[in-house]
Write a protein that holds these residues in place. Structure first.
Motif, PDB file in Angstrom:
ATOM      1  N   SER A   1     -26.323  16.861  25.117  1.00  0.00           N
ATOM      2  CA  SER A   1     -25.364  16.061  24.644  1.00  0.00           C
ATOM      3  C   SER A   1     -25.926  14.577  24.713  1.00  0.00           C
ATOM      4  CB  SER A   1     -24.395  16.088  25.810  1.00  0.00           C
ATOM      5  OG  SER A   1     -23.105  15.007  25.453  1.00  0.00           O
ATOM      6  N   PRO A   2     -25.641  13.742  23.422  1.00  0.00           N
ATOM      7  CA  PRO A   2     -24.756  14.112  22.483  1.00  0.00           C
ATOM      8  C   PRO A   2     -25.261  15.195  21.446  1.00  0.00           C
ATOM      9  CG  PRO A   2     -25.411  12.086  22.086  1.00  0.00           C
ATOM     10  CD  PRO A   2     -26.087  12.337  23.439  1.00  0.00           C
ATOM     11  N   SER A   3     -24.509  15.835  20.886  1.00  0.00           N
ATOM     12  CA  SER A   3     -24.894  16.778  19.757  1.00  0.00           C
ATOM     13  C   SER A   3     -25.469  15.904  18.697  1.00  0.00           C
ATOM     14  CB  SER A   3     -23.956  17.825  19.309  1.00  0.00           C
ATOM     15  OG  SER A   3     -22.616  17.145  19.019  1.00  0.00           O
ATOM     16  N   ILE A   4     -26.373  16.556  17.991  1.00  0.00           N
ATOM     17  CA  ILE A   4     -26.787  15.850  16.641  1.00  0.00           C
ATOM     18  C   ILE A   4     -26.306  16.616  15.447  1.00  0.00           C
ATOM     19  CG2 ILE A   4     -29.002  15.238  15.373  1.00  0.00           C
ATOM     20  CD1 ILE A   4     -30.377  14.767  18.172  1.00  0.00           C
ATOM     21  N   THR A   5     -25.631  16.063  14.697  1.00  0.00           N
ATOM     22  CA  THR A   5     -25.192  16.834  13.366  1.00  0.00           C
ATOM     23  C   THR A   5     -25.796  16.167  11.941  1.00  0.00           C
ATOM     24  OG1 THR A   5     -23.255  14.956  13.291  1.00  0.00           O
ATOM     25  CG2 THR A   5     -22.720  16.993  14.674  1.00  0.00           C
ATOM     26  N   ASN A   6     -25.627  17.073  11.323  1.00  0.00           N
ATOM     27  CA  ASN A   6     -26.329  16.704   9.838  1.00  0.00           C
ATOM     28  C   ASN A   6     -25.240  17.333   8.625  1.00  0.00           C
ATOM     29  OD1 ASN A   6     -28.216  15.887   7.731  1.00  0.00           O
ATOM     30  ND2 ASN A   6     -28.716  18.169   7.563  1.00  0.00           N
ATOM     31  N   TYR A   7     -24.857  16.315   7.562  1.00  0.00           N
ATOM     32  CA  TYR A   7     -24.017  16.851   6.726  1.00  0.00           C
ATOM     33  C   TYR A   7     -24.522  16.783   5.456  1.00  0.00           C
ATOM     34  CZ  TYR A   7     -20.475  16.524  10.144  1.00  0.00           C
ATOM     35  OH  TYR A   7     -19.965  16.550  11.405  1.00  0.00           O
ATOM     36  N   ALA A   8     -24.191  17.740   4.184  1.00  0.00           N
ATOM     37  CA  ALA A   8     -24.453  17.642   2.965  1.00  0.00           C
ATOM     38  C   ALA A   8     -23.734  16.172   2.622  1.00  0.00           C
ATOM     39  CB  ALA A   8     -23.963  18.750   2.137  1.00  0.00           C
ATOM     40  N   ASP A   9     -24.177  15.352   1.665  1.00  0.00           N
ATOM     41  CA  ASP A   9     -23.523  14.222   1.074  1.00  0.00           C
ATOM     42  C   ASP A   9     -22.203  14.474   0.616  1.00  0.00           C
ATOM     43  OD1 ASP A   9     -26.734  12.526  -0.170  1.00  0.00           O
ATOM     44  OD2 ASP A   9     -25.746  12.852   1.877  1.00  0.00           O
ATOM     45  N   SER A  10     -22.137  15.685   0.070  1.00  0.00           N
ATOM     46  CA  SER A  10     -20.837  15.910  -0.761  1.00  0.00           C
ATOM     47  C   SER A  10     -19.605  16.003   0.109  1.00  0.00           C
ATOM     48  CB  SER A  10     -21.115  17.114  -1.570  1.00  0.00           C
ATOM     49  OG  SER A  10     -21.421  18.272  -1.035  1.00  0.00           O
ATOM     50  N   VAL A  11     -19.853  16.220   1.677  1.00  0.00           N
ATOM     51  CA  VAL A  11     -18.839  16.526   2.434  1.00  0.00           C
ATOM     52  C   VAL A  11     -18.725  15.489   3.525  1.00  0.00           C
ATOM     53  CG1 VAL A  11     -19.082  18.819   2.179  1.00  0.00           C
ATOM     54  CG2 VAL A  11     -20.383  17.914   4.198  1.00  0.00           C
ATOM     55  N   LYS A  12     -19.750  14.557   3.497  1.00  0.00           N
ATOM     56  CA  LYS A  12     -19.634  13.386   4.379  1.00  0.00           C
ATOM     57  C   LYS A  12     -18.228  12.628   4.598  1.00  0.00           C
ATOM     58  CE  LYS A  12     -24.640  12.558   5.074  1.00  0.00           C
ATOM     59  NZ  LYS A  12     -25.671  11.573   4.791  1.00  0.00           N
ATOM     60  N   GLY A  13     -17.812  12.597   5.698  1.00  0.00           N
ATOM     61  CA  GLY A  13     -16.452  11.846   5.751  1.00  0.00           C
ATOM     62  C   GLY A  13     -15.257  12.701   5.584  1.00  0.00           C
ATOM     63  N   ARG A  14     -15.556  13.997   5.232  1.00  0.00           N
ATOM     64  CA  ARG A  14     -14.351  14.873   4.982  1.00  0.00           C
ATOM     65  C   ARG A  14     -14.419  15.823   5.691  1.00  0.00           C
ATOM     66  NH1 ARG A  14     -14.039  17.597   0.403  1.00  0.00           N
ATOM     67  NH2 ARG A  14     -16.243  17.623  -0.161  1.00  0.00           N
ATOM     68  N   PHE A  15     -15.667  16.421   6.205  1.00  0.00           N
ATOM     69  CA  PHE A  15     -15.718  17.656   7.115  1.00  0.00           C
ATOM     70  C   PHE A  15     -16.490  17.026   8.522  1.00  0.00           C
ATOM     71  CE2 PHE A  15     -16.553  21.055   3.529  1.00  0.00           C
ATOM     72  CZ  PHE A  15     -15.212  20.618   2.804  1.00  0.00           C
ATOM     73  N   THR A  16     -16.207  17.896   9.589  1.00  0.00           N
ATOM     74  CA  THR A  16     -16.543  17.676  10.692  1.00  0.00           C
ATOM     75  C   THR A  16     -16.992  18.914  11.324  1.00  0.00           C
ATOM     76  OG1 THR A  16     -15.178  15.538  11.166  1.00  0.00           O
ATOM     77  CG2 THR A  16     -16.235  16.824  13.219  1.00  0.00           C
ATOM     78  N   ILE A  17     -18.179  19.097  12.080  1.00  0.00           N
ATOM     79  CA  ILE A  17     -18.794  20.047  12.469  1.00  0.00           C
ATOM     80  C   ILE A  17     -18.861  19.973  14.274  1.00  0.00           C
ATOM     81  CG2 ILE A  17     -21.127  19.722  12.515  1.00  0.00           C
ATOM     82  CD1 ILE A  17     -21.926  22.500  12.071  1.00  0.00           C
ATOM     83  N   SER A  18     -18.178  20.917  14.925  1.00  0.00           N
ATOM     84  CA  SER A  18     -18.390  20.709  16.199  1.00  0.00           C
ATOM     85  C   SER A  18     -18.566  22.178  16.908  1.00  0.00           C
ATOM     86  CB  SER A  18     -16.988  20.210  16.705  1.00  0.00           C
ATOM     87  OG  SER A  18     -16.084  21.195  16.641  1.00  0.00           O
ATOM     88  N   ARG A  19     -18.932  21.937  18.116  1.00  0.00           N
ATOM     89  CA  ARG A  19     -19.252  23.240  18.948  1.00  0.00           C
ATOM     90  C   ARG A  19     -18.940  23.443  20.474  1.00  0.00           C
ATOM     91  NH1 ARG A  19     -25.005  20.604  20.687  1.00  0.00           N
ATOM     92  NH2 ARG A  19     -24.334  20.395  22.788  1.00  0.00           N
ATOM     93  N   ASP A  20     -18.559  24.777  20.772  1.00  0.00           N
ATOM     94  CA  ASP A  20     -18.315  25.028  22.216  1.00  0.00           C
ATOM     95  C   ASP A  20     -19.485  25.677  22.908  1.00  0.00           C
ATOM     96  OD1 ASP A  20     -17.079  26.082  24.476  1.00  0.00           O
ATOM     97  OD2 ASP A  20     -15.116  26.228  23.666  1.00  0.00           O
ATOM     98  N   SER A  21     -20.410  25.251  23.248  1.00  0.00           N
ATOM     99  CA  SER A  21     -21.537  25.819  23.939  1.00  0.00           C
ATOM    100  C   SER A  21     -21.182  26.851  24.524  1.00  0.00           C
ATOM    101  CB  SER A  21     -22.432  24.979  24.477  1.00  0.00           C
ATOM    102  OG  SER A  21     -22.766  23.790  23.602  1.00  0.00           O
ATOM    103  N   ALA A  22     -20.180  26.792  25.443  1.00  0.00           N
ATOM    104  CA  ALA A  22     -20.001  27.791  26.589  1.00  0.00           C
ATOM    105  C   ALA A  22     -19.418  29.209  25.924  1.00  0.00           C
ATOM    106  CB  ALA A  22     -19.037  27.353  27.591  1.00  0.00           C
TER     107      ALA A  22
END
Length: 124
Positions: A56-77
């Protein structure tokens, strides 16, 4: 053996939203990273977004075509990754695949698993 079960795809009008989920089950000791890829008809599979599997914090990476529109998240448990997709357009129509980079024990090398894919169709 590790299995990935995806859900949340479907048909949506342009400008709408969808939330994809991918849950991993089986012999998962630790997760290095999780991600989403997509493949449109006649095109190669492409990266959509990735997120580190722990820390934490998690590190995210996005394709340029989806930046600002898509959000990736996780539930590690729960070994689950999500993809919130907003402001969808016809260009987002594709089969979306979940990807898992994991280890089955503290001594094992990393391994990769793919989900079966979930169809996302955006109508104009």
């Amino acid at each position: 053996q590790v299995q990935l079960v995806e859900s949340g795809g479907g048909l949506v009008q342009a400008g709408g939203s969808l939330r994809l989920s991918c849950a991993a089950s089986g012999s998962v000791f630790s997760i290095n990273a999780m991600g989403w890829y997509r493949q449109a008809p006649g095109k190669q599979r492409e990266l959509v977004a990735t997120i580190t599997g722990r820390g934490s914090p998690s590190i995210t990476n996005y394709a340029d075509s989806v930046k600002g529109r898509f959000t990736i998240s996780r539930d590690s448990a729960r070994h689950t990754v999500y993809l919130q997709m907003n402001s969808l357009g016809p260009e987002d129509t594709a089969v979306y695949y979940c990807n898992l980079d994991f280890q089955t024990s503290p001594y094992s090398f990393g391994d990769i698993s793919w989900g079966q894919g979930t169809q996302v169709t955006v109508s104009s």
